[in-house]
Design a protein around this motif. Structure first.
Motif, mmCIF file in Angstrom:
data_model
loop_
_atom_site.group_PDB
_atom_site.id
_atom_site.type_symbol
_atom_site.label_atom_id
_atom_site.label_comp_id
_atom_site.label_asym_id
_atom_site.label_seq_id
_atom_site.Cartn_x
_atom_site.Cartn_y
_atom_site.Cartn_z
ATOM 1 N N GLU A 177 49.091 34.311 24.225
ATOM 2 C CA GLU A 177 49.857 33.110 23.904
ATOM 3 C C GLU A 177 49.044 32.260 22.926
ATOM 4 O OE1 GLU A 177 52.839 32.086 24.606
ATOM 5 O OE2 GLU A 177 53.393 33.861 25.784
ATOM 6 N N LEU A 178 49.464 32.226 21.677
ATOM 7 C CA LEU A 178 48.721 31.490 20.663
ATOM 8 C C LEU A 178 49.314 30.094 20.484
ATOM 9 C CD1 LEU A 178 48.362 34.282 17.954
ATOM 10 C CD2 LEU A 178 46.661 33.561 19.633
ATOM 11 N N PRO A 179 48.449 29.112 20.207
ATOM 12 C CA PRO A 179 48.956 27.747 19.965
ATOM 13 C C PRO A 179 49.919 27.725 18.786
ATOM 14 C CG PRO A 179 46.564 27.756 20.239
ATOM 15 C CD PRO A 179 46.986 29.193 20.128
ATOM 16 N N GLU A 180 50.908 26.881 18.871
ATOM 17 C CA GLU A 180 51.898 26.745 17.799
ATOM 18 C C GLU A 180 51.529 25.642 16.821
ATOM 19 O OE1 GLU A 180 54.727 28.525 17.190
ATOM 20 O OE2 GLU A 180 54.017 29.907 18.742
ATOM 21 N N LEU A 181 50.644 24.725 17.246
ATOM 22 C CA LEU A 181 50.333 23.559 16.425
ATOM 23 C C LEU A 181 48.922 23.638 15.857
ATOM 24 C CD1 LEU A 181 51.856 20.752 18.691
ATOM 25 C CD2 LEU A 181 52.947 22.001 16.794
ATOM 26 N N LEU A 182 48.758 23.025 14.698
ATOM 27 C CA LEU A 182 47.461 22.956 14.046
ATOM 28 C C LEU A 182 46.541 22.041 14.837
ATOM 29 C CD1 LEU A 182 45.950 23.832 11.404
ATOM 30 C CD2 LEU A 182 46.741 21.677 10.410
ATOM 31 N N ALA A 183 45.368 22.548 15.238
ATOM 32 C CA ALA A 183 44.472 21.782 16.103
ATOM 33 C C ALA A 183 43.790 20.647 15.346
ATOM 34 C CB ALA A 183 43.431 22.710 16.729
ATOM 35 N N GLU A 184 43.463 20.861 14.085
ATOM 36 C CA GLU A 184 42.723 19.860 13.304
ATOM 37 C C GLU A 184 43.590 19.407 12.139
ATOM 38 O OE1 GLU A 184 39.608 17.354 12.443
ATOM 39 O OE2 GLU A 184 39.695 18.761 14.128
ATOM 40 N N PRO A 185 44.059 18.154 12.152
ATOM 41 C CA PRO A 185 44.923 17.676 11.063
ATOM 42 C C PRO A 185 44.170 17.647 9.735
ATOM 43 C CG PRO A 185 44.255 15.863 12.477
ATOM 44 C CD PRO A 185 43.794 17.101 13.162
ATOM 45 N N ARG A 194 33.152 24.783 10.085
ATOM 46 C CA ARG A 194 34.137 23.818 10.588
ATOM 47 C C ARG A 194 35.550 24.391 10.491
ATOM 48 N NH1 ARG A 194 33.344 20.028 7.061
ATOM 49 N NH2 ARG A 194 35.138 20.585 5.771
ATOM 50 N N ASP A 195 35.855 25.041 9.366
ATOM 51 C CA ASP A 195 37.183 25.638 9.205
ATOM 52 C C ASP A 195 37.401 26.757 10.221
ATOM 53 O OD1 ASP A 195 37.684 23.918 7.143
ATOM 54 O OD2 ASP A 195 37.456 25.396 5.536
ATOM 55 N N GLU A 196 36.376 27.581 10.432
ATOM 56 C CA GLU A 196 36.508 28.683 11.393
ATOM 57 C C GLU A 196 36.776 28.157 12.800
ATOM 58 O OE1 GLU A 196 33.748 32.320 9.830
ATOM 59 O OE2 GLU A 196 32.708 30.466 10.329
ATOM 60 N N GLU A 197 36.073 27.096 13.186
ATOM 61 C CA GLU A 197 36.264 26.523 14.519
ATOM 62 C C GLU A 197 37.668 25.947 14.676
ATOM 63 O OE1 GLU A 197 33.120 23.706 14.856
ATOM 64 O OE2 GLU A 197 31.581 25.205 15.308
ATOM 65 N N SER A 198 38.138 25.249 13.634
ATOM 66 C CA SER A 198 39.494 24.695 13.724
ATOM 67 C C SER A 198 40.531 25.809 13.733
ATOM 68 C CB SER A 198 39.750 23.736 12.549
ATOM 69 O OG SER A 198 39.926 24.446 11.333
ATOM 70 N N GLY A 199 40.235 26.906 13.018
ATOM 71 C CA GLY A 199 41.153 28.035 13.007
ATOM 72 C C GLY A 199 41.257 28.697 14.373
ATOM 73 N N ARG A 200 40.112 28.929 14.987
ATOM 74 C CA ARG A 200 40.140 29.542 16.319
ATOM 75 C C ARG A 200 40.854 28.641 17.320
ATOM 76 N NH1 ARG A 200 35.102 31.740 14.533
ATOM 77 N NH2 ARG A 200 33.975 29.849 15.107
ATOM 78 N N ALA A 201 40.621 27.332 17.214
ATOM 79 C CA ALA A 201 41.292 26.392 18.117
ATOM 80 C C ALA A 201 42.798 26.364 17.874
ATOM 81 C CB ALA A 201 40.714 24.989 17.933
ATOM 82 N N PHE A 252 50.264 27.265 8.332
ATOM 83 C CA PHE A 252 50.880 26.200 9.136
ATOM 84 C C PHE A 252 51.655 25.311 8.173
ATOM 85 C CE2 PHE A 252 47.416 27.645 11.744
ATOM 86 C CZ PHE A 252 47.869 27.519 13.057
ATOM 87 N N LEU A 253 52.925 25.041 8.475
ATOM 88 C CA LEU A 253 53.762 24.151 7.675
ATOM 89 C C LEU A 253 53.958 22.851 8.446
ATOM 90 C CD1 LEU A 253 54.313 26.876 6.233
ATOM 91 C CD2 LEU A 253 56.633 26.015 5.777
ATOM 92 N N ASN A 254 53.438 21.775 7.863
ATOM 93 C CA ASN A 254 53.466 20.461 8.534
ATOM 94 C C ASN A 254 52.944 20.572 9.958
ATOM 95 O OD1 ASN A 254 54.424 19.240 6.264
ATOM 96 N ND2 ASN A 254 56.531 18.969 6.989
ATOM 97 N N GLY A 255 51.862 21.324 10.101
ATOM 98 C CA GLY A 255 51.165 21.412 11.381
ATOM 99 C C GLY A 255 51.741 22.405 12.362
ATOM 100 N N VAL A 256 52.792 23.158 11.986
ATOM 101 C CA VAL A 256 53.418 24.121 12.885
ATOM 102 C C VAL A 256 53.187 25.529 12.335
ATOM 103 C CG1 VAL A 256 55.577 24.878 13.961
ATOM 104 C CG2 VAL A 256 55.167 22.441 13.553
ATOM 105 N N ARG A 257 52.810 26.453 13.216
ATOM 106 C CA ARG A 257 52.524 27.817 12.795
ATOM 107 C C ARG A 257 53.746 28.467 12.141
ATOM 108 N NH1 ARG A 257 49.011 31.874 14.353
ATOM 109 N NH2 ARG A 257 48.106 30.516 15.934
#
Length: 598
Positions: free
Chosen positions: A427-435, A555-562, A572-577
């Motif tokens: 189950e992967l997150p649908e939202l971008l963790a880091e704006p 930093r990008d890798e960490e936000s990507g994994r999150a 991600f389009l407007n923060g949604v996968r």
């Protein structure tokens, strides 16, 4: 080029196997006597009182196999200049592994045959049959990732080069000086034409055939000429000028279709691709689907009567060949892989584990084409040849079985990376963790109603295909902005992280997007030398502050994994996968939907 090679080789394995079985059935049928009598039929050419003739087997072994080795020469030339062999870090391990995979089998064979009548056959178990190995890996399927195929293909190329050198040095019995001088003169003539850039196929065909005859008469095996001529064929990456001319020619034909415009477009497109690649495309299917199977049909016909099998079971030649292929290859390649990794002489092309490498080492014991080829050079006695061929067949079969067992054990113990469809669902997150923030790399207006965040890898081919699509999207939609975040797949793409470091070095000079575009436009060329050239062209200090350059990547890798990023590219389009297809139409439709929802 590698993907096309894999497809042709694995597809031709069934044809090669069929030809081998047909040869065995023919030789062991009630009409088995016709097998040898057919291949000993003489065929030749005559010009007045002069004549030149060979039996059919030698036309295959000395003639058709020259084309086979010519294709190998083309592949070596391409890989050395544009492909896998350009990066010394990637060829170090398979090169040493190939060397070990030749020395140890030869030592195993000589341990059983030194000083005996079969001592000259030490070269039989040294070579790996690429077609059968890749065919076996296709059967293994998901247990064998593509980086292992790349590793074994590089190993096989080095193996072929070393085998050719061994044939030239150790299996040339006598030399005819006059014929050798003539062959050297003809080779010099061909090199002169190449230097003068004269590209008339008839000239090369006539000189090449004359060179083949002279080499055959000289005592040097003519297949060496095949690989030498293959290496001499020009190979180059398409230049921007040639690509532009090709594009213009196609554009002219599209606007005004005519026979003349079609001819010009065809000619211009052909010139954009090197002669080497065009010849590979033309000859590789003939080599894989016709020449090698015919060679197997002419050489694999071994009689398995009671006397032959009893002799083979106690023959040091049979046992030496079988043990060399089964144990010698496995130990030699395994040791040759471990040593350079231990001492840091090179890297592997992907996230390979020892279960995969040991399985690859085992199946590399499948020796057939070159092994049968050396049997014909090493032994004159048909009964001794039969013993060696039985050793090849039994050793290759046992090596294939051993490789299959190792791959299965590695898979069962979790030692092999499964493909995405074989991995447990997550189950992967649908939202971008880091704006999106001020430290991000942004292309487009700051107040854009639609923001696309891309997690990318500069060596990822899928990211490379997406790059012009996103450029086109931004060009057509002025209210969309693109944010690029690094997500280098370091274990799969060893050049991705150094490329990301260079992009961050350019960012410090305010030239991130220029470097970003340069790296994607030159994805095939990301060696250290290439990166240094791009840095020089953009006046960037590439490695002035590695800790500072690596910090935003981390930093990008960490936000990507999150955010649930597991591969590239991820959008991600407007923060949604975004979960649609990576084509312009699908992404544009998603952008319109995001625009309407704001």
């Amino acid at each position: 080029m590698l993907r096309a090679f894999f497809k042709t080789e694995t597809g031709s394995t069934s044809v090669l196997l069929g030809a081998t079985l047909l040869a065995l059935l023919w030789a062991n049928s009630p009409w088995g006597d016709t097998y040898e009598s057919f291949w000993q039929t003489t065929m030749g050419l005559s010009f007045g009182s002069a004549s030149f003739d060979l039996d059919l087997r030698h036309w295959v072994n000395d003639g058709l196999m020259t084309v086979f080795f010519f294709v190998i020469g083309l592949e070596i030339s391409y890989e050395a200049r544009l492909g896998q062999l350009r990066d010394r870090r990637l060829i170090g391990v398979p090169a040493v592994a190939a060397l070990g995979g030749m020395m140890v089998p030869a030592a195993v064979y000589l341990a059983l045959n030194a000083g005996g009548p079969g001592a000259g056959g030490w070269g039989v178990p040294i070579a790996t049959d690429t077609a059968f190995v890749l065919g076996m890996l296709a059967i293994v399927g998901a247990r064998c990732p593509e980086p292992l195929r790349v590793f074994l293909l590089t190993l096989a190329i080095v193996d072929d080069v070393l085998a050719i050198i061994i044939i030239a040095i150790f299996y040339t019995e006598s030399l005819a000086v006059v014929s050798l001088v003539v062959a050297a003169a003809l080779l010099a003539a061909i090199m002169t034409l190449r230097w003068l850039r004269i590209w008339r196929p008839p000239a090369y065909i006539v000189l090449g055939f004359a060179l083949w005859v002279a080499t055959l008469e000289s005592g040097v095996h003519p297949t060496l000429i095949g690989i030498a001529l293959g290496i001499l064929v020009f190979v180059y990456a398409p230049t921007d000028t040639k690509l532009l001319r090709a594009d213009e020619a196609v554009h002219v034909f599209t606007n005004d279709p005519s026979a003349e415009a079609a001819r010009e477009a065809t000619r211009t497109l052909r010139r954009a691709v090197s002669v080497n690649e065009r010849l590979q495309l033309l000859l590789h299917p003939w080599s894989s689907y016709v020449i090698v199977p015919v060679f197997a049909l002419a050489n694999a016909g071994v009689r398995f009567d009671g006397e032959a099998l009893r002799t083979a079971m106690t023959s040091p030649i049979t046992l030496g060949v079988a043990a060399g292929l089964l144990l010698g290859k496995f130990v030699g390649i395994s040791l040759g892989t471990w040593l350079p990794l231990k001492f840091g002489w090179g890297i592997l092309p992907g996230n390979l584990v020892w279960g995969q490498l040991l399985g690859g080492a085992a199946v590399s014991g499948i020796g057939f084409t070159v092994a049968l080829f050396i049997v014909d050079l090493a032994f004159d006695d048909p009964s001794v040849q039969s013993q060696a061929k039985i050793g090849i067949l039994s050793g290759s079969l046992l090596a294939a079985l051993l490789g299959g067992v190792i791959f299965r054990l590695a898979w069962d113990r979790g030692g092999v990376c499964a493909p995405p469809d074989a991995e447990p669902e997550e189950e992967l997150p649908e939202l971008l963790a880091e704006p999106v923030g001020p430290d991000d790399h942004v292309r487009g207006p700051a107040d854009a109603p639609v923001t696309i965040v891309e997690y990318g890898d500069f060596e990822c081919p899928y990211c490379g295909r997406l790059h012009p699509i996103l450029d086109e999207l931004l060009r057509k939609n002025s209210d969309v902005r693109l944010v690029f975040r690094h997500f280098p797949l370091r274990t799969i793409h060893p050049r991705a992280f150094p490329a990301a470091l260079l992009a961050e070095a350019a960012a410090k000079e305010g030239r991130f997007w220029e470097m970003h575009d340069t790296l994607y436009d030159n994805q095939r060329f990301l060696t250290d030398t290439d990166l240094a050239r791009y840095a020089d062209e953009l006046d960037v200090e590439p490695w002035s502050d590695i800790p500072g350059q690596s910090a935003p990547i981390t930093r990008d890798e960490e936000s990507g994994r999150a955010s649930g990023v597991r591969g590239t590219p991820t959008l991600f389009l407007n923060g949604v996968r975004y979960q649609g297809d990576m084509d312009l139409r699908s992404i544009t439709k998603a952008v319109e939907s995001a625009r309407q929802s704001t």
